[in-house]
Design a protein around this motif. Structure first.
Motif, PDB file in Angstrom:
ATOM      1  N   PHE A  18       1.093  -0.924   0.288  1.00  0.00           N
ATOM      2  CA  PHE A  18       0.155   0.513  -0.398  1.00  0.00           C
ATOM      3  C   PHE A  18       1.076   1.564  -0.201  1.00  0.00           C
ATOM      4  N   PHE A  19       1.138   1.882  -1.306  1.00  0.00           N
ATOM      5  CA  PHE A  19       1.600   3.283  -1.031  1.00  0.00           C
ATOM      6  C   PHE A  19       1.009   4.241  -1.477  1.00  0.00           C
TER       7      PHE A  19
ATOM      8  N   CYS B  64       0.011   7.786   7.882  1.00  0.00           N
ATOM      9  CA  CYS B  64       0.566   6.213   7.042  1.00  0.00           C
ATOM     10  C   CYS B  64       1.109   5.108   8.102  1.00  0.00           C
ATOM     11  N   GLU B  65       2.397   5.932   8.551  1.00  0.00           N
ATOM     12  CA  GLU B  65       2.664   5.105   9.893  1.00  0.00           C
ATOM     13  C   GLU B  65       1.665   4.579  10.571  1.00  0.00           C
ATOM     14  N   CYS B  66       0.881   5.177  10.895  1.00  0.00           N
ATOM     15  CA  CYS B  66      -0.184   4.514  11.746  1.00  0.00           C
ATOM     16  C   CYS B  66      -1.110   3.268  11.545  1.00  0.00           C
ATOM     17  N   ALA B  67      -0.998   3.896   9.625  1.00  0.00           N
ATOM     18  CA  ALA B  67      -2.209   3.538   9.314  1.00  0.00           C
ATOM     19  C   ALA B  67      -1.045   1.730   8.563  1.00  0.00           C
ATOM     20  N   GLY B  68       0.283   1.117   8.896  1.00  0.00           N
ATOM     21  CA  GLY B  68       0.708   0.292   8.203  1.00  0.00           C
ATOM     22  C   GLY B  68       1.462   0.576   6.954  1.00  0.00           C
ATOM     23  N   VAL B  69       1.215   1.953   5.695  1.00  0.00           N
ATOM     24  CA  VAL B  69       1.145   2.144   5.101  1.00  0.00           C
ATOM     25  C   VAL B  69       2.819   1.538   4.630  1.00  0.00           C
ATOM     26  N   SER B  70       2.747   0.871   3.635  1.00  0.00           N
ATOM     27  CA  SER B  70       4.364   0.532   3.241  1.00  0.00           C
ATOM     28  C   SER B  70       5.533   1.130   2.257  1.00  0.00           C
ATOM     29  N   ALA B  71       4.573   2.837   2.188  1.00  0.00           N
ATOM     30  CA  ALA B  71       6.183   3.628   1.954  1.00  0.00           C
ATOM     31  C   ALA B  71       5.543   4.896   1.290  1.00  0.00           C
TER      32      ALA B  71
ATOM     33  N   LEU C 256      -9.387  -5.089   6.080  1.00  0.00           N
ATOM     34  CA  LEU C 256      -9.348  -4.968   7.909  1.00  0.00           C
ATOM     35  C   LEU C 256     -10.779  -6.335   7.654  1.00  0.00           C
ATOM     36  N   ASN C 257     -12.354  -5.376   6.662  1.00  0.00           N
ATOM     37  CA  ASN C 257     -13.292  -5.939   6.268  1.00  0.00           C
ATOM     38  C   ASN C 257     -12.716  -7.547   5.813  1.00  0.00           C
ATOM     39  N   ASP C 258     -12.274  -8.034   4.780  1.00  0.00           N
ATOM     40  CA  ASP C 258     -11.205  -8.693   3.670  1.00  0.00           C
ATOM     41  C   ASP C 258     -10.446  -9.608   4.929  1.00  0.00           C
ATOM     42  N   ASN C 259     -10.366  -9.377   5.977  1.00  0.00           N
ATOM     43  CA  ASN C 259     -10.025 -10.330   6.702  1.00  0.00           C
ATOM     44  C   ASN C 259      -8.232 -10.480   6.582  1.00  0.00           C
ATOM     45  N   GLN C 260      -7.816  -9.183   6.262  1.00  0.00           N
ATOM     46  CA  GLN C 260      -6.571  -9.110   5.787  1.00  0.00           C
ATOM     47  C   GLN C 260      -5.850  -7.935   6.967  1.00  0.00           C
ATOM     48  N   ALA C 261      -4.903  -9.057   7.154  1.00  0.00           N
ATOM     49  CA  ALA C 261      -3.978  -7.056   7.772  1.00  0.00           C
ATOM     50  C   ALA C 261      -3.039  -6.397   7.362  1.00  0.00           C
ATOM     51  N   VAL C 262      -3.623  -5.952   8.072  1.00  0.00           N
ATOM     52  CA  VAL C 262      -3.276  -3.879   6.725  1.00  0.00           C
ATOM     53  C   VAL C 262      -2.225  -4.346   6.262  1.00  0.00           C
ATOM     54  N   LYS C 263      -1.096  -5.184   6.661  1.00  0.00           N
ATOM     55  CA  LYS C 263       0.182  -4.627   5.675  1.00  0.00           C
ATOM     56  C   LYS C 263       0.209  -6.427   5.064  1.00  0.00           C
TER      57      LYS C 263
ATOM     58  N   PRO D 297      -2.679  -4.920  -4.126  1.00  0.00           N
ATOM     59  CA  PRO D 297      -1.892  -3.204  -4.181  1.00  0.00           C
ATOM     60  C   PRO D 297      -2.380  -2.897  -4.969  1.00  0.00           C
ATOM     61  N   VAL D 298      -2.635  -1.354  -3.313  1.00  0.00           N
ATOM     62  CA  VAL D 298      -2.579   0.032  -3.856  1.00  0.00           C
ATOM     63  C   VAL D 298      -1.811   0.994  -4.397  1.00  0.00           C
ATOM     64  N   ALA D 299      -2.150   2.678  -4.887  1.00  0.00           N
ATOM     65  CA  ALA D 299      -1.315   3.852  -4.564  1.00  0.00           C
ATOM     66  C   ALA D 299      -2.136   4.604  -4.385  1.00  0.00           C
TER      67      ALA D 299
END
Length: 252
Positions: A98-99, A118-125, A245-252, A192-194
């Motif tokens: 997630f960029f 971004c950092e709090c939400a676990g954004v990749s970069a 989260l609704n898709d049962n994914q970890a944020v990263k 994967p999203v930007a």
């Protein structure tokens, strides 16, 4: 006031820093310096994609009155990454990357606020261009509440090429817009999203907007119709988090 630890000055010191691969945000070069040495600095900086600004010597004098010889390098407060190197690494590590891409954001407070979210939400970069963009200096780190010590920042010489690389790597490119756009909650951000965020005055450039797979709208019901870019970024970033989260994914 600029902390003296944030810069180095003088022809030899700056040249050595470039050749040593130090993380330099940008180089200020006096307009009156036209020697072969000045051209050598420009060529070396260009090869390493370090931006050089030709400025009046008075601008350098305001930073330091020492014998700068018309050359001053502003040091980066973080280690910069490259999209082309970071993307394969993230996929190899099994991440769903997630960029957040900032197109023309120059205000350090807005940048720091976006980086903090971004950092709090676990954004990749977070991705920024090397020109017409905020500098990642000590003020930016402070404004981000230290988030930039943990969040990878990719500084790209050609932002269009960087976004194309993300798209070609399987990222969905999502731009915020108020024209021909769907409500932001209707986009799918589970892969994967930007997310592209533009400057408040200019928005996202047309070249970048043409690369977007989806254009989304954050509804506004007041009179001024102008969300701060850090607020718009927070809304978009946490919509990605909500869907994953609704898709049962970890944020990263």
């Amino acid at each position: 006031m600029i902390d003296k630890n944030q810069y180095i000055y003088g022809i030899h010191a700056v040249t050595e820093a470039i050749e040593a691969g130090k993380d330099i945000d940008r180089i200020l070069l006096s307009k009156t310096l036209n020697s072969d040495t000045a051209q050598d600095i420009i060529n070396c900086a260009k090869s390493l994609k370090v931006p050089v600004q030709r400025v009046p010597v008075q601008k350098i004098d305001r930073i330091t009155r020492r014998n700068h010889q018309g050359v001053l390098a502003m040091m980066a407060a973080v280690t910069y990454y490259r999209v082309e190197n970071l993307v394969p690494q993230l996929f190899d590590e099994g991440e769903n990357p997630f960029f957040v891409v900032l197109d023309g954001v120059t205000d350090v407070r807005n940048f720091g606020a976006v980086a903090r979210t971004c950092e709090c939400a676990g954004v990749s970069a977070i991705v920024i261009p090397d020109r017409e963009s905020v500098s990642v200096n000590a003020d930016a780190v402070k404004t981000s509440a230290g988030a930039l010590n943990y969040l990878p920042v990719c500084r790209e010489h050609n932002l269009v090429s960087a976004v194309k690389l993300l798209r070609d790597s399987g990222f969905k490119i999502v731009g915020t817009s108020d024209k021909n756009a769907i409500p932001y909650t209707q986009g799918d951000y589970t892969g994967p999203v930007a997310i592209i965020l533009g400057a408040e005055d200019k928005g996202i450039s047309q070249e970048i907007m043409k690369l977007c797979d989806t254009q989304v709208l954050i509804p506004e019901f007041g009179h001024i119709n102008s969300l701060n870019v850090s607020v718009a970024g927070g809304i978009m970033i946490y919509e990605v988090v909500r869907q994953r989260l609704n898709d049962n994914q970890a944020v990263k």
